[in-house]
Design a protein around this motif. Structure first.
Motif, PDB file in Angstrom:
ATOM      1  N   ASN A 148       0.826  -1.205   0.000  1.00 56.63           N
ATOM      2  CA  ASN A 148       0.000   0.000   0.000  1.00 56.63           C
ATOM      3  C   ASN A 148       0.866   1.264   0.000  1.00 56.63           C
ATOM      4  O   ASN A 148       0.600   2.209  -0.748  1.00 56.63           O
ATOM      5  N   ILE A 149       1.887   1.264   0.821  1.00 56.20           N
ATOM      6  CA  ILE A 149       2.746   2.442   0.925  1.00 56.20           C
ATOM      7  C   ILE A 149       3.544   2.643  -0.362  1.00 56.20           C
ATOM      8  O   ILE A 149       3.615   3.762  -0.903  1.00 56.20           O
ATOM      9  N   ALA A 150       4.147   1.575  -0.897  1.00 58.00           N
ATOM     10  CA  ALA A 150       4.943   1.672  -2.120  1.00 58.00           C
ATOM     11  C   ALA A 150       4.074   2.065  -3.312  1.00 58.00           C
ATOM     12  O   ALA A 150       4.451   2.915  -4.128  1.00 58.00           O
ATOM     13  N   GLY A 151       2.900   1.446  -3.428  1.00 59.65           N
ATOM     14  CA  GLY A 151       1.996   1.767  -4.532  1.00 59.65           C
ATOM     15  C   GLY A 151       1.525   3.210  -4.474  1.00 59.65           C
ATOM     16  O   GLY A 151       1.411   3.885  -5.498  1.00 59.65           O
ATOM     17  N   GLY A 152       1.243   3.693  -3.268  1.00 64.91           N
ATOM     18  CA  GLY A 152       0.831   5.079  -3.111  1.00 64.91           C
ATOM     19  C   GLY A 152       1.914   6.058  -3.524  1.00 64.91           C
ATOM     20  O   GLY A 152       1.644   7.075  -4.164  1.00 64.91           O
ATOM     21  N   ALA A 153       3.165   5.741  -3.182  1.00 62.24           N
ATOM     22  CA  ALA A 153       4.284   6.610  -3.552  1.00 62.24           C
ATOM     23  C   ALA A 153       4.452   6.685  -5.071  1.00 62.24           C
ATOM     24  O   ALA A 153       4.656   7.764  -5.640  1.00 62.24           O
ATOM     25  N   MET A 154       4.340   5.529  -5.748  1.00 59.90           N
ATOM     26  CA  MET A 154       4.464   5.514  -7.208  1.00 59.90           C
ATOM     27  C   MET A 154       3.321   6.285  -7.862  1.00 59.90           C
ATOM     28  O   MET A 154       3.516   7.032  -8.821  1.00 59.90           O
ATOM     29  N   LEU A 155       2.122   6.097  -7.344  1.00 57.52           N
ATOM     30  CA  LEU A 155       0.956   6.759  -7.914  1.00 57.52           C
ATOM     31  C   LEU A 155       1.048   8.272  -7.737  1.00 57.52           C
ATOM     32  O   LEU A 155       0.603   9.040  -8.590  1.00 57.52           O
ATOM     33  N   PHE A 156       1.646   8.707  -6.640  1.00 55.34           N
ATOM     34  CA  PHE A 156       1.797  10.138  -6.393  1.00 55.34           C
ATOM     35  C   PHE A 156       2.705  10.790  -7.434  1.00 55.34           C
ATOM     36  O   PHE A 156       2.476  11.925  -7.857  1.00 55.34           O
ATOM     37  N   LEU A 157       3.743  10.068  -7.868  1.00 55.93           N
ATOM     38  CA  LEU A 157       4.635  10.587  -8.898  1.00 55.93           C
ATOM     39  C   LEU A 157       3.884  10.806 -10.209  1.00 55.93           C
ATOM     40  O   LEU A 157       4.113  11.786 -10.927  1.00 55.93           O
ATOM     41  N   VAL A 158       2.978   9.883 -10.543  1.00 55.73           N
ATOM     42  CA  VAL A 158       2.152  10.029 -11.745  1.00 55.73           C
ATOM     43  C   VAL A 158       1.252  11.254 -11.614  1.00 55.73           C
ATOM     44  O   VAL A 158       1.079  12.030 -12.564  1.00 55.73           O
ATOM     45  N   ALA A 159       0.682  11.452 -10.438  1.00 50.18           N
ATOM     46  CA  ALA A 159      -0.204  12.586 -10.206  1.00 50.18           C
ATOM     47  C   ALA A 159       0.539  13.903 -10.405  1.00 50.18           C
ATOM     48  O   ALA A 159      -0.007  14.858 -10.977  1.00 50.18           O
ATOM     49  N   VAL A 160       1.783  13.973  -9.944  1.00 49.75           N
ATOM     50  CA  VAL A 160       2.575  15.195 -10.096  1.00 49.75           C
ATOM     51  C   VAL A 160       2.806  15.503 -11.575  1.00 49.75           C
ATOM     52  O   VAL A 160       2.682  16.652 -12.022  1.00 49.75           O
ATOM     53  N   ASP A 161       3.136  14.467 -12.366  1.00 48.62           N
ATOM     54  CA  ASP A 161       3.340  14.665 -13.807  1.00 48.62           C
ATOM     55  C   ASP A 161       2.069  15.181 -14.476  1.00 48.62           C
ATOM     56  O   ASP A 161       2.114  16.061 -15.349  1.00 48.62           O
ATOM     57  N   MET A 162       0.927  14.645 -14.100  1.00 50.99           N
ATOM     58  CA  MET A 162      -0.333  15.055 -14.706  1.00 50.99           C
ATOM     59  C   MET A 162      -0.705  16.479 -14.290  1.00 50.99           C
ATOM     60  O   MET A 162      -1.218  17.255 -15.094  1.00 50.99           O
ATOM     61  N   LEU A 163      -0.440  16.841 -13.055  1.00 49.68           N
ATOM     62  CA  LEU A 163      -0.774  18.170 -12.567  1.00 49.68           C
ATOM     63  C   LEU A 163       0.039  19.260 -13.263  1.00 49.68           C
ATOM     64  O   LEU A 163      -0.476  20.334 -13.586  1.00 49.68           O
ATOM     65  N   PHE A 164       1.318  18.967 -13.505  1.00 53.72           N
ATOM     66  CA  PHE A 164       2.197  19.965 -14.105  1.00 53.72           C
ATOM     67  C   PHE A 164       2.322  19.808 -15.618  1.00 53.72           C
ATOM     68  O   PHE A 164       3.064  20.555 -16.253  1.00 53.72           O
ATOM     69  N   GLY A 165       1.610  18.831 -16.197  1.00 47.35           N
ATOM     70  CA  GLY A 165       1.589  18.668 -17.644  1.00 47.35           C
ATOM     71  C   GLY A 165       2.956  18.485 -18.255  1.00 47.35           C
ATOM     72  O   GLY A 165       3.289  19.108 -19.256  1.00 47.35           O
TER      73      GLY A 165
END
Length: 216
Positions: free
Chosen positions: A78-95
């Protein structure tokens, strides 16, 4: 067929559909593959499903044995998956730019370098910590009963098939929404993904706290 078996089968199907969430994958695919051609998107989606199926099968067969031998607890996923998913979210937010090139050779190179079929589609969106943990749990619950094991396999296969169908249809959304809509949707999804990522990590930390007796 006993009532207990029927209950287990229904529970397996409902749980895997909820965890994999095929319908929820459509907007994610829209946001991540808007710069790919329909042919590339089809390959990415199909590859993601096969990779996910392989990962789920692996953990269904040796997951519990592997985790026990390595001393890894499920909350770590859960912790590792959340960390990876957060990196994707940052890329999408900043385009951030995808780096896709125009020539065929450069497009193939970019596809290899930015293989989103592996990350984040297969891992952690489809075969993420929740799916892996659920697979290990239900295989353990099924035990030596062939019918229960078959029900678990059927639940996984049907969930992956629906996910494949939904992600294939995401191209229709791109055509209807347009580039501006995709940009807006990507930013909104970035926020939602960030929240989902934090929730993954909080769930892992909560399970860690309960497991180790920090919270009663």
């Amino acid at each position: 067929m006993s009532t207990t078996t029927i209950t287990f089968i229904v529970s397996a199907f409902v749980t895997f559909f909820t965890v994999i969430d095929p319908v929820g994958l459509a907007p994610i695919v829209v946001g991540l593959t808007s710069h790919f051609s329909p042919a590339q998107r089809k390959v990415i989606v199909t590859r993601a499903i096969f990779i996910s199926a392989g990962i789920i099968t692996f953990f269904a067969l040796v997951g519990r044995f592997l985790l026990d031998r390595l001393g890894i607890n499920l909350y770590a996923f859960n912790i590792a998956g959340g960390a990876m998913l957060f990196l994707v979210a940052v890329d999408m937010l900043f385009g951030r730019s995808s780096g896709t090139r125009e020539t065929k050779a450069e497009e193939e190179e970019a596809m290899t370098r930015e293989d989103i079929s592996v990350f984040p589609l297969a891992i952690p969106m489809i075969a993420g910590p929740g799916t892996i943990a659920t697979t290990i749990l239900y295989v353990d619950l099924a035990g030596p009963h062939p019918l229960d094991l078959l029900a678990v396999a059927a639940a996984i296969i049907s969930s992956l098939f629906v996910a494949w169908m939904v992600m294939r249809a995401s191209g229709w959304l791109i055509q209807r929404v347009g580039k501006t809509g995709i940009l807006v949707l990507s930013r909104i999804l970035g926020i939602l993904l960030a929240a989902l990522a934090i929730q993954f990590m909080l769930n892992g930390l909560s399970l860690f706290a309960h497991t180790n007796g920090f919270i009663r």
